[in-house]
Design a protein around this motif. Sequence first.
Motif, PDB file in Angstrom:
ATOM      1  N   ASN A  64       0.839  -1.237  -0.062  1.00  0.00           N
ATOM      2  CA  ASN A  64       0.067  -0.072  -0.010  1.00  0.00           C
ATOM      3  C   ASN A  64       0.893   1.185   0.095  1.00  0.00           C
ATOM      4  O   ASN A  64       0.298   2.262  -0.624  1.00  0.00           O
ATOM      5  CB  ASN A  64      -1.005   0.039   1.143  1.00  0.00           C
ATOM      6  N   GLN A  65       2.094   1.334   0.616  1.00  0.00           N
ATOM      7  CA  GLN A  65       3.028   2.263   0.525  1.00  0.00           C
ATOM      8  C   GLN A  65       3.496   2.593  -0.667  1.00  0.00           C
ATOM      9  O   GLN A  65       3.980   3.748  -1.152  1.00  0.00           O
ATOM     10  CB  GLN A  65       4.027   2.043   1.527  1.00  0.00           C
ATOM     11  N   GLN A  66       3.704   1.578  -1.457  1.00  0.00           N
ATOM     12  CA  GLN A  66       4.283   1.684  -2.946  1.00  0.00           C
ATOM     13  C   GLN A  66       3.557   1.776  -3.768  1.00  0.00           C
ATOM     14  O   GLN A  66       3.685   1.864  -4.898  1.00  0.00           O
ATOM     15  CB  GLN A  66       5.060   0.083  -2.997  1.00  0.00           C
ATOM     16  N   ASN A  67       2.071   1.389  -3.786  1.00  0.00           N
ATOM     17  CA  ASN A  67       1.115   1.461  -4.961  1.00  0.00           C
ATOM     18  C   ASN A  67       0.422   2.758  -5.144  1.00  0.00           C
ATOM     19  O   ASN A  67      -0.707   2.898  -4.833  1.00  0.00           O
ATOM     20  CB  ASN A  67       0.283   0.375  -4.498  1.00  0.00           C
ATOM     21  N   THR A  68       1.208   3.452  -5.555  1.00  0.00           N
ATOM     22  CA  THR A  68       0.605   5.003  -6.071  1.00  0.00           C
ATOM     23  C   THR A  68      -0.031   4.884  -7.434  1.00  0.00           C
ATOM     24  O   THR A  68       0.141   3.852  -8.044  1.00  0.00           O
ATOM     25  CB  THR A  68       1.862   6.000  -6.030  1.00  0.00           C
ATOM     26  N   PRO A  69      -0.865   5.791  -7.501  1.00  0.00           N
ATOM     27  CA  PRO A  69      -1.529   5.955  -8.850  1.00  0.00           C
ATOM     28  C   PRO A  69      -0.598   5.709 -10.024  1.00  0.00           C
ATOM     29  O   PRO A  69      -0.852   5.106 -11.106  1.00  0.00           O
ATOM     30  CB  PRO A  69      -2.418   7.156  -9.041  1.00  0.00           C
ATOM     31  N   GLU A  70       0.481   6.357 -10.135  1.00  0.00           N
ATOM     32  CA  GLU A  70       1.509   6.100 -11.305  1.00  0.00           C
ATOM     33  C   GLU A  70       2.073   4.764 -11.341  1.00  0.00           C
ATOM     34  O   GLU A  70       2.160   4.182 -12.235  1.00  0.00           O
ATOM     35  CB  GLU A  70       2.515   7.355 -10.877  1.00  0.00           C
ATOM     36  N   VAL A  71       2.510   3.902 -10.139  1.00  0.00           N
ATOM     37  CA  VAL A  71       2.948   2.921 -10.164  1.00  0.00           C
ATOM     38  C   VAL A  71       1.829   1.991 -10.641  1.00  0.00           C
ATOM     39  O   VAL A  71       2.073   0.977 -11.461  1.00  0.00           O
ATOM     40  CB  VAL A  71       3.347   2.359  -8.808  1.00  0.00           C
ATOM     41  N   MET A  72       0.486   1.930 -10.192  1.00  0.00           N
ATOM     42  CA  MET A  72      -0.521   1.156 -10.809  1.00  0.00           C
ATOM     43  C   MET A  72      -0.768   1.234 -12.388  1.00  0.00           C
ATOM     44  O   MET A  72      -0.940   0.333 -13.032  1.00  0.00           O
ATOM     45  CB  MET A  72      -1.782   1.284 -10.031  1.00  0.00           C
TER      46      MET A  72
END
Length: 99
Positions: A64-72
């Motif tokens: 959840n800390q790594q899954n930003t909208p850009e990463v998704m």
Amino acid sequence: MAITHPQGMRPQMPAAARVAATSNPIVATRVLPALAVVGATYAVVSYVRSELGREQNTFDKMFNQQNTPEVMAARKKALDIEVNGDPRNNLLNILGWSK
């Protein structure tokens, strides 16, 4: 050499233990080992289940800390999720079963 006891001074088992030991040998030979196996199996399954839950919570927090909208968005494009489906919803994903 045999040990002799004076009359009436022989060591005796308590009455409840004598009745339990002689009344039903099936309990001692069949039921108690089965209860031990069931109890040990339950303990192992409970431990594994709690550890999987703990690991799932740890990974959920980390992702959840790594899954930003850009990463998704980049992940969706790279894995062709619309075509192949989301690999997180795969049947073999044991940690995602509760979702």
